[in-house]
Design a protein around this motif. Structure first.
Motif, mmCIF file in Angstrom:
data_model
loop_
_atom_site.group_PDB
_atom_site.id
_atom_site.type_symbol
_atom_site.label_atom_id
_atom_site.label_comp_id
_atom_site.label_asym_id
_atom_site.label_seq_id
_atom_site.Cartn_x
_atom_site.Cartn_y
_atom_site.Cartn_z
ATOM 1 N N PHE A 12 -21.235 -4.489 46.294
ATOM 2 C CA PHE A 12 -20.882 -3.801 44.843
ATOM 3 C C PHE A 12 -22.089 -4.110 43.847
ATOM 4 C CE2 PHE A 12 -16.651 -3.048 46.446
ATOM 5 C CZ PHE A 12 -16.537 -1.753 45.960
ATOM 6 N N SER A 50 -12.417 1.765 48.227
ATOM 7 C CA SER A 50 -11.389 1.791 47.493
ATOM 8 C C SER A 50 -10.434 0.240 48.018
ATOM 9 C CB SER A 50 -10.419 2.941 47.824
ATOM 10 O OG SER A 50 -9.152 2.819 47.021
ATOM 11 N N TYR A 53 -12.363 -2.646 46.904
ATOM 12 C CA TYR A 53 -12.143 -2.787 45.441
ATOM 13 C C TYR A 53 -10.756 -3.276 45.140
ATOM 14 C CZ TYR A 53 -12.837 -1.763 40.385
ATOM 15 O OH TYR A 53 -12.835 -2.105 38.999
ATOM 16 N N HIS A 54 -9.884 -2.926 45.852
ATOM 17 C CA HIS A 54 -8.552 -3.318 45.759
ATOM 18 C C HIS A 54 -8.520 -4.870 45.958
ATOM 19 C CE1 HIS A 54 -4.081 -3.261 45.623
ATOM 20 N NE2 HIS A 54 -3.981 -3.732 46.667
ATOM 21 N N ASP A 57 -9.537 -6.670 43.219
ATOM 22 C CA ASP A 57 -8.655 -6.478 41.820
ATOM 23 C C ASP A 57 -7.615 -7.757 42.125
ATOM 24 O OD1 ASP A 57 -6.863 -5.896 40.096
ATOM 25 O OD2 ASP A 57 -5.941 -4.038 41.280
ATOM 26 N N ARG A 61 -12.175 -11.205 41.230
ATOM 27 C CA ARG A 61 -13.002 -10.336 40.331
ATOM 28 C C ARG A 61 -14.243 -10.872 39.645
ATOM 29 N NH1 ARG A 61 -7.399 -8.897 36.257
ATOM 30 N NH2 ARG A 61 -6.257 -7.588 37.869
ATOM 31 N N TYR A 65 -16.673 -5.787 39.085
ATOM 32 C CA TYR A 65 -15.140 -5.584 38.644
ATOM 33 C C TYR A 65 -14.904 -5.512 37.253
ATOM 34 C CZ TYR A 65 -9.989 -5.289 38.526
ATOM 35 O OH TYR A 65 -8.785 -5.061 38.154
ATOM 36 N N ASN A 68 -16.897 -2.619 35.557
ATOM 37 C CA ASN A 68 -16.439 -1.385 35.976
ATOM 38 C C ASN A 68 -15.017 -1.049 35.131
ATOM 39 O OD1 ASN A 68 -16.507 1.044 37.764
ATOM 40 N ND2 ASN A 68 -14.568 0.382 38.397
ATOM 41 N N THR A 69 -14.243 -2.216 34.983
ATOM 42 C CA THR A 69 -13.145 -2.099 34.128
ATOM 43 C C THR A 69 -13.465 -1.757 32.689
ATOM 44 O OG1 THR A 69 -11.984 -3.779 35.594
ATOM 45 C CG2 THR A 69 -11.163 -3.283 33.160
ATOM 46 N N ASN A 72 -14.422 2.041 32.561
ATOM 47 C CA ASN A 72 -13.366 2.998 32.608
ATOM 48 C C ASN A 72 -12.572 2.744 31.545
ATOM 49 O OD1 ASN A 72 -13.475 4.491 35.235
ATOM 50 N ND2 ASN A 72 -13.916 2.293 35.931
ATOM 51 N N TYR A 255 -12.535 5.918 40.423
ATOM 52 C CA TYR A 255 -12.536 4.896 39.482
ATOM 53 C C TYR A 255 -13.491 3.654 39.940
ATOM 54 C CZ TYR A 255 -10.467 1.094 36.791
ATOM 55 O OH TYR A 255 -10.017 -0.136 35.690
ATOM 56 N N GLU A 256 -13.369 3.332 41.108
ATOM 57 C CA GLU A 256 -14.059 2.158 41.635
ATOM 58 C C GLU A 256 -15.682 2.289 41.462
ATOM 59 O OE1 GLU A 256 -10.361 2.835 44.113
ATOM 60 O OE2 GLU A 256 -12.059 4.030 43.154
#
Length: 284
Positions: A12, A50, A53-54, A57, A61, A65, A68-69, A72, A255-256
């Motif tokens: 990432f 995905s 990324y999960h 989460d 983090r 992360y 990106n949060t 969004n 989203y990711e």
């Protein structure tokens, strides 16, 4: 089987994702990260990303992360890609601001994940106020009380990222223009940008040799009211990244990968290319 945190950090990043999207075959580092999800029918890149990324989460983090949060939750959900722009890793004095959002005013966000220390926080805040009048610190819930004590009585705001993924403002940032610096503002502007500002105010540029040019430009910049200069600088910075095809971004980008696609110089607005990549099956 736990994922390797080093590999998650590596995947990432903008350079890694740039290369991954163009690669014919997924690199070993990516395969290692998704092996636990290998199935007979294979897995698409979109599904694999995905799932990684999960994992972030729930268990890891990292800075991506958080960024990106913020992108969004604050930019996409509360603002508009047509009118609001974002920047990342912008150098200011001895620091680099993690995230900046510009919509009428410029707001700087310094991220402190649960993996970070607070050793440089005071100097980072001091640097950010040289260019921005609003500064926020973004922390995980476990660091909220510590951050609240550190920033008590200051104009710095606090956002908290909770375990459920919500990002909430727990201390509102207050306007602070007392530490603005002509030198710091001048240094973040590109040559064409500060020349446009000078021409707007003085109608001409310094007629001197290259050696003297930047020094003379800074002298002119210092004749502008610093609050006016700061406001005009925010308008200039906003133009750097403001999206033209905002609807396509929200329709096609998952989203990711919102932060990645917005800031990738290589794949910025390459929506068809991104979609084809996400739907392609990974050969594991």
């Amino acid at each position: 089987m736990e994922m390797n945190s080093y590999l998650v950090n590596k995947i990432f990043t903008i350079p890694y994702l740039d290369k991954l999207i163009d690669a014919d075959v997924a690199p070993d580092s990516f395969i290692k990260c998704i092996k636990r999800y290998e199935s007979k029918n294979g897995i698409t890149y979109g599904k694999a990303i995905s799932k990684i990324y999960h994992y972030m989460d729930g268990s890891y983090r990292n800075e991506y992360y958080y960024k990106n949060t913020i992108f969004n939750k604050l930019l996409l959900e509360q603002h508009d890609l047509y009118t609001t722009a974002a920047l990342t890793e912008l150098p200011i004095a001895n620091s680099k601001v993690d995230f900046v959002m510009i919509n009428g005013k410029g707001v700087a966000y310094e991220i402190k994940t649960d993996l970070d220390n607070f050793n440089r926080l005071a100097s980072q805040i001091q640097d950010y106020y040289k260019v921005y009048c609003y500064v926020n610190i973004v922390v995980g819930y476990r660091n909220f009380e510590k951050t609240k004590k550190l920033l008590d009585g200051t104009p710095v705001g606090i956002y908290v990222l909770y375990d459920n993924g919500n990002l909430l403002c727990r201390k509102k940032a207050r306007y602070n223009a007392s530490e603005l610096s002509y030198e710091a503002i001048f240094n973040i502007l590109r040559k064409k940008e500060f020349e446009d500002i000078i021409l707007r105010h003085f109608r001409k540029l310094p007629a001197v040799n290259d050696f003297q040019y930047y020094r003379e430009c800074l002298k002119l910049i210092k004749k502008i009211n610093i609050k006016t200069l700061q406001k005009e600088t925010m308008e200039v910075l906003k133009k750097r990244t403001l999206l033209v095809v905002a609807e396509a971004f929200e329709e096609y980008i998952p989203y990711e990968l919102s932060f990645y696609v917005y800031f990738s110089k290589k794949n910025h607005e390459q929506y068809d290319k991104i979609c084809n990549f996400l739907n392609k099956e990974v050969e594991v």
